[in-house]
Design a protein around this motif. Structure first.
Motif, PDB file in Angstrom:
ATOM      1  N   PHE A  56       0.799  -1.219   0.000  1.00 55.36           N
ATOM      2  CA  PHE A  56       0.000   0.000   0.000  1.00 55.36           C
ATOM      3  C   PHE A  56       0.836   1.275   0.000  1.00 55.36           C
ATOM      4  N   LEU A  57       1.985   1.268   0.674  1.00 54.83           N
ATOM      5  CA  LEU A  57       2.812   2.473   0.758  1.00 54.83           C
ATOM      6  C   LEU A  57       3.322   2.944  -0.597  1.00 54.83           C
ATOM      7  N   PRO A  58       3.913   2.084  -1.443  1.00 52.73           N
ATOM      8  CA  PRO A  58       4.367   2.575  -2.751  1.00 52.73           C
ATOM      9  C   PRO A  58       3.220   3.045  -3.650  1.00 52.73           C
ATOM     10  N   ILE A  59       2.083   2.379  -3.556  1.00 53.74           N
ATOM     11  CA  ILE A  59       0.940   2.792  -4.362  1.00 53.74           C
ATOM     12  C   ILE A  59       0.488   4.191  -3.960  1.00 53.74           C
ATOM     13  N   THR A  60       0.385   4.439  -2.667  1.00 55.07           N
ATOM     14  CA  THR A  60      -0.044   5.745  -2.168  1.00 55.07           C
ATOM     15  C   THR A  60       0.962   6.826  -2.528  1.00 55.07           C
ATOM     16  N   MET A  61       2.241   6.510  -2.391  1.00 58.96           N
ATOM     17  CA  MET A  61       3.273   7.497  -2.713  1.00 58.96           C
ATOM     18  C   MET A  61       3.285   7.818  -4.208  1.00 58.96           C
ATOM     19  N   TYR A  62       3.163   6.799  -5.058  1.00 55.78           N
ATOM     20  CA  TYR A  62       3.157   7.024  -6.498  1.00 55.78           C
ATOM     21  C   TYR A  62       1.928   7.842  -6.914  1.00 55.78           C
ATOM     22  N   THR A  63       0.787   7.547  -6.329  1.00 52.25           N
ATOM     23  CA  THR A  63      -0.428   8.297  -6.657  1.00 52.25           C
ATOM     24  C   THR A  63      -0.281   9.761  -6.268  1.00 52.25           C
ATOM     25  N   SER A  64       0.282  10.026  -5.102  1.00 52.82           N
ATOM     26  CA  SER A  64       0.504  11.409  -4.673  1.00 52.82           C
ATOM     27  C   SER A  64       1.467  12.117  -5.615  1.00 52.82           C
ATOM     28  N   TYR A  65       2.545  11.442  -5.986  1.00 53.31           N
ATOM     29  CA  TYR A  65       3.513  12.016  -6.917  1.00 53.31           C
ATOM     30  C   TYR A  65       2.858  12.319  -8.266  1.00 53.31           C
ATOM     31  N   SER A  66       2.050  11.398  -8.744  1.00 57.29           N
ATOM     32  CA  SER A  66       1.366  11.577 -10.024  1.00 57.29           C
ATOM     33  C   SER A  66       0.407  12.766  -9.980  1.00 57.29           C
ATOM     34  N   ILE A  67      -0.319  12.895  -8.894  1.00 56.73           N
ATOM     35  CA  ILE A  67      -1.264  14.007  -8.754  1.00 56.73           C
ATOM     36  C   ILE A  67      -0.513  15.331  -8.717  1.00 56.73           C
ATOM     37  N   LEU A  68       0.574  15.403  -7.942  1.00 58.68           N
ATOM     38  CA  LEU A  68       1.353  16.635  -7.859  1.00 58.68           C
ATOM     39  C   LEU A  68       1.950  17.001  -9.217  1.00 58.68           C
ATOM     40  N   LYS A  69       2.433  16.013  -9.949  1.00 62.46           N
ATOM     41  CA  LYS A  69       3.001  16.247 -11.257  1.00 62.46           C
ATOM     42  C   LYS A  69       1.936  16.776 -12.228  1.00 62.46           C
ATOM     43  N   ARG A  70       0.735  16.210 -12.163  1.00 56.50           N
ATOM     44  CA  ARG A  70      -0.340  16.663 -13.045  1.00 56.50           C
ATOM     45  C   ARG A  70      -0.825  18.061 -12.682  1.00 56.50           C
ATOM     46  N   ILE A  71      -0.828  18.388 -11.387  1.00 60.04           N
ATOM     47  CA  ILE A  71      -1.235  19.728 -10.963  1.00 60.04           C
ATOM     48  C   ILE A  71      -0.208  20.767 -11.433  1.00 60.04           C
ATOM     49  N   LYS A  72       1.083  20.443 -11.270  1.00 59.30           N
ATOM     50  CA  LYS A  72       2.129  21.378 -11.693  1.00 59.30           C
ATOM     51  C   LYS A  72       2.140  21.596 -13.204  1.00 59.30           C
ATOM     52  N   SER A  73       1.799  20.555 -13.969  1.00 61.14           N
ATOM     53  CA  SER A  73       1.790  20.695 -15.430  1.00 61.14           C
ATOM     54  C   SER A  73       0.529  21.400 -15.926  1.00 61.14           C
ATOM     55  N   GLY A  74      -0.458  21.537 -15.064  1.00 63.19           N
ATOM     56  CA  GLY A  74      -1.684  22.225 -15.444  1.00 63.19           C
ATOM     57  C   GLY A  74      -2.749  21.297 -16.014  1.00 63.19           C
ATOM     58  N   ALA A  75      -2.498  20.006 -15.994  1.00 56.45           N
ATOM     59  CA  ALA A  75      -3.474  19.050 -16.528  1.00 56.45           C
ATOM     60  C   ALA A  75      -4.602  18.781 -15.556  1.00 56.45           C
ATOM     61  N   LEU A  76      -4.409  19.148 -14.304  1.00 57.91           N
ATOM     62  CA  LEU A  76      -5.435  18.872 -13.295  1.00 57.91           C
ATOM     63  C   LEU A  76      -5.721  20.127 -12.507  1.00 57.91           C
TER      64      LEU A  76
END
Length: 76
Positions: A56-76
């Motif tokens: 569960f820990l790597p899944i949660t960390m990867y999801t958070s990283y993905s969300i932050l990356k999408r927010i910074k790129s303006g896609a979300l």
């Protein structure tokens, strides 16, 4: 056919809120394992909880990283 667009703030809420709940669950599981370490060990259930955390820990960390990356790129 043109589909209506979802408000970006609402879309961000739909993505971030489940991730926040996942982090709360992760913290709760860690707290549970730490406080009940001896009992889980005696019941031979400690390995299940450690494996659950290891998955569960790597899944949660990867999801958070993905969300932050999408927010910074303006896609979300």
């Amino acid at each position: 056919m043109n589909q209506p667009k979802i408000n970006p703030g609402l879309l961000r809420l739909f993505v971030v809120f489940p991730n926040l709940l996942a982090w709360c669950l992760m913290i709760g599981i860690i707290f549970f394992v730490i406080t009940n370490f001896e009992e889980l060990k005696a019941a031979e259930a400690l390995s299940f909880w450690i494996i659950l955390l290891a998955i569960f820990l790597p899944i949660t960390m990867y999801t958070s990283y993905s969300i932050l990356k999408r927010i910074k790129s303006g896609a979300l």
